[in-house]
Design an enzyme around this catalytic site. Structure first.
Site, short mmCIF file in Angstrom:
data_model
loop_
_atom_site.label_atom_id
_atom_site.label_comp_id
_atom_site.label_asym_id
_atom_site.label_seq_id
_atom_site.Cartn_x
_atom_site.Cartn_y
_atom_site.Cartn_z
N GLU A 290 0.84 -1.21 0.00
CA GLU A 290 0.00 0.00 0.00
C GLU A 290 0.87 1.26 0.00
OE1 GLU A 290 -3.79 0.43 0.48
OE2 GLU A 290 -2.93 2.20 -0.43
N ASP A 294 0.91 4.12 -2.86
CA ASP A 294 0.51 5.49 -2.57
C ASP A 294 1.63 6.48 -2.90
OD1 ASP A 294 -1.72 4.21 -1.66
OD2 ASP A 294 -1.41 4.62 0.46
N SER A 488 -7.72 2.15 -3.22
CA SER A 488 -6.42 2.54 -2.66
C SER A 488 -5.54 3.22 -3.70
CB SER A 488 -5.67 1.29 -2.20
OG SER A 488 -6.06 0.94 -0.91
N ASP A 531 -18.30 12.04 -17.01
CA ASP A 531 -19.42 11.31 -16.41
C ASP A 531 -19.28 9.83 -16.78
OD1 ASP A 531 -21.75 10.67 -15.17
OD2 ASP A 531 -23.07 11.74 -16.56
N ILE A 532 -19.41 8.98 -15.80
CA ILE A 532 -19.26 7.53 -16.05
C ILE A 532 -20.63 6.89 -15.91
CG2 ILE A 532 -18.17 5.43 -15.17
CD1 ILE A 532 -15.73 7.35 -14.63
#
Ligand SMILES: *[C@@H]1O[C@H](CO)[C@@H](O)[C@H](O)[C@H]1NC(C)=O
Ligand SMILES: *[C@@H]1O[C@H](CO)[C@@H](O)[C@H](O)[C@H]1NC(C)=O
Ligand SMILES: *[C@@H]1O[C@H](CO)[C@@H](O)[C@H](O)[C@H]1NC(C)=O
Ligand SMILES: *[C@@H]1O[C@H](CO)[C@@H](O)[C@H](O)[C@H]1NC(C)=O
Length: 571
Positions: A290, A294, A488, A531-532
């Site tokens: 992680e 990040d 994440s 827009d999805i």
């Protein structure tokens, strides 16, 4: 089963305590109560009388409604005060408990032979160490050991506690009491190379062909119109929060930049802040997936923006949550907190007591008022939220439901870009839809009619707010190439875009964005998102919600377009 037994014996204990009350025993009133032990936890037995508990006592804050008004004023683009973020002292004046409160609580503690220490910059949290026996007596509590079946981890909590009637209105809450630690830490789900999906309908020429298989910073730049030219402002900062012994490796970052940002120096680094005993060792065997993700998707996307990795250690006694509170208090104590904060961790809203959730949300309000954009991943369990066990109703993520954070869901695909199945989204049970999103969210709720009636809160704050790529994200970890999936990844990607916008705002002599939501949901803001309209987020034995035209609880307003956002901000 155990839950019922515990509650009954507790109820009996309270009655007995009342029956045998001596004149010095104050009149107690029930303050917080959890009806059942959360799924996955079982009762081991009473906590050892002599075990020490570090209890945090939240005092009633001075004027949070006033701070909220001030926050809307500095964060609403049409307001004359837009961008005039508050100083540390101004925020603390709204938060600082009044003197009566401080005196009343301290007098009560001292009459019990206890001295508390101040544990937040505004003085609204006190910390006191007490043996379990004393804590049980002080709060008419029944501190018990609970064990989680998956992790085997034991934790001491009480199903309810009371406070002296004379302190009602002075004490906001006591922690850790009825809030349980979330065993499902938000970590990215590794998608193995064999599972990589070829992105159909790849718009050739728009993004490099390789983006059909894995997403790298170059794909994101092409897809979201993100500049590759380095940011210039040294006062700009993006903080990346890490918990749970996750360490960010420079060697992995260097290899990542060498291969995926050939236009950047592969020596580009990040700075480190630590709290609660946090560390960031660089031994190869201590790398964190992680943390690597990040850092690589901030340093590698927010080109030239100063990045800080904030490593939160384990020196708190109340499970994962203490770190959440500690990191906000740590930043609130700074004179210049980072303008953007990205966190790829979260928990299940129902595991938190409403009082604690509200107090933490107020802490995000404070940070937002200082001019920080607080960005969180929305969770990876679809409508089941961070919880992967059976659910009979949809499970909102914390702190996604807090109005003062911006929650990021996940997408996949290029043309069309669609909502990924794991992208958590839905409606909070703790916060109503705030004014910035009320009409757009209620439009969505109306559009689905009676579907899922009773499974979600039709008046709750809807999340996520936005979305970004979160599937087949290429990274380097422990010196190897790998590909991961998860909101994440989406959170640091979106945070990087905000940090790059701040760079241009600061360069133009303007203020950084701060709390994003009123701008994002304004007509100009919303029009800056792709827009999805395809994809859904199954969970709890349902197909979940659908991505649709306009806001939806899978992808929010959609994925960001840096160039459009820049224009919407008058840059
Ligand atoms: C970093 O880049 C230099 C060339 O600029 C290269 O020689 C070196 O091998 C790279 N480092 C890594 C770890 O790939
Ligand atoms: C990592 O390697 C070092 C030696 O380089 C060793 O001391 C340490 O125990 C190892 N840590 C883990 C978690 O394996
Ligand atoms: C639904 O949300 C509202 C706030 O919008 C809250 O007052 C209410 O208690 C919630 N309902 C449930 C069942 O949690
Ligand atoms: C999602 O779309 C499918 C297919 O069009 C439809 O059958 C279903 O009712 C929709 N679900 C919701 C919650 O809108």
């Amino acid at each position: 089963m155990f839950a019922k037994l515990t509650f009954r014996s507790l109820f009996l204990a309270v009655l007995l305590a009342m029956a045998t009350a001596t004149p010095v025993t104050p009149n107690m009133v029930l303050h917080e109560l959890r009806q059942t032990v959360p799924a996955g936890f079982s009762t081991v037995g009473p906590a050892a009388a002599e075990a020490t508990l570090t209890l945090r006592i939240a005092l009633a804050q001075n004027d949070m409604a006033g701070l909220e008004n001030a926050l809307y004023d500095v964060s609403t683009p049409s307001s004359p005060l837009y961008g005039q973020h508050l100083s540390k002292e101004q925020v603390e004046a709204y938060v600082k408990p009044n003197q009566n409160t401080v005196s009343a609580v301290n007098a009560w503690l001292s009459s019990n032979g206890l001295t508390a220490s101040k544990s937040s910059p505004a003085g609204d949290w006190l910390t006191v160490s007490v043996p379990v026996s004393k804590a049980n007596q002080l709060f008419s509590a029944d501190f018990t050991v609970f064990k989680h079946s998956d992790t085997g981890k034991e934790t001491i909590r009480t199903m309810s506690y009371s406070i002296p009637a004379s302190l009602k209105g002075h004490i906001d809450l006591v922690h850790p009491t009825t809030t349980f630690p979330d065993p499902n830490a938000r970590l990215p789900v590794i998608s193995s190379p064999s599972k990589l999906q070829s992105r159909s309908n790849l718009a050739r020429g728009v993004v490099p062909d390789s983006c059909a298989f894995t997403i790298t910073p170059v794909c994101l730049q092409a897809l979201y119109n993100i500049p590759a030219t380095p940011a210039t402002q040294k006062s700009n900062a993006l903080g990346v929060v890490g918990f749970l012994d996750e360490y960010a490796q420079q060697a992995d970052l260097t290899k990542f930049l060498t291969h995926f940002r050939t236009d950047m120096s592969n020596l580009t680094s990040f700075s480190l802040q630590t709290l609660d005993g946090g560390i960031n060792p660089q031994a190869k065997n201590m790398t964190g997936l992680e943390a690597d993700l990040d850092i690589q998707y901030t340093v590698g996307v927010a080109t030239g923006v100063p990045i800080t990795y904030i490593s939160v250690g384990d020196n708190y006694q109340d499970g994962d949550l203490g770190g959440f509170l500690d990191v906000v208090d740590f930043l609130l104590a700074e004179s210049n907190p980072p303008q953007v904060l990205s966190t790829s961790y979260g928990m299940s809203e129902p595991l938190m007591s409403q009082a604690l959730a509200n107090n933490l949300c107020n802490a995000y309000m404070q940070l937002s008022a200082r001019g920080t954009s607080v960005i969180y991943a929305s969770g990876d369990g679809g409508v089941a939220g961070p919880q992967d066990s059976d659910c009979t109703s949809f499970v909102p993520t914390f702190p996604a439901g807090c109005p003062y954070v911006t929650s990021v869901g996940a997408t996949n695909g290029i043309a069309p870009e669609y909502g990924v199945t794991f992208s958590s989204g839905g409606f909070s049970n703790y916060w109503a839809a705030p004014k910035f999103q009320k009409s757009i969210v209620s439009k969505y709720v109306k559009s689905i009619g009676k579907t899922y009636k009773g499974l979600f809160n039709t008046t709750g704050r809807g999340f996520p707010d936005v979305a970004a790529q979160g599937q087949s994200i290429e990274l380097v970890t422990a010196n190897s190439y790998n590909s991961v999936a998860g909101t994440s990844a989406s959170a640091p990607i979106f945070a990087s875009i905000v940090a790059l916008l701040n760079d241009e705002l600061i360069a133009a002599g303007k203020k950084p964005l701060g709390w994003l939501n009123p701008f994002l949901y304004s007509a100009k803001g919303a029009a800056s998102f792709n827009d999805i309209t395809t994809g859904n987020n199954p969970g709890c034995n349902t197909n979940g919600f659908n991505a649709t035209a306009g806001w939806d609880p899978v992808t929010g307003l959609g994925s960001p377009d840096f160039a459009k956002l820049k224009a919407a901000l008058g840059l």
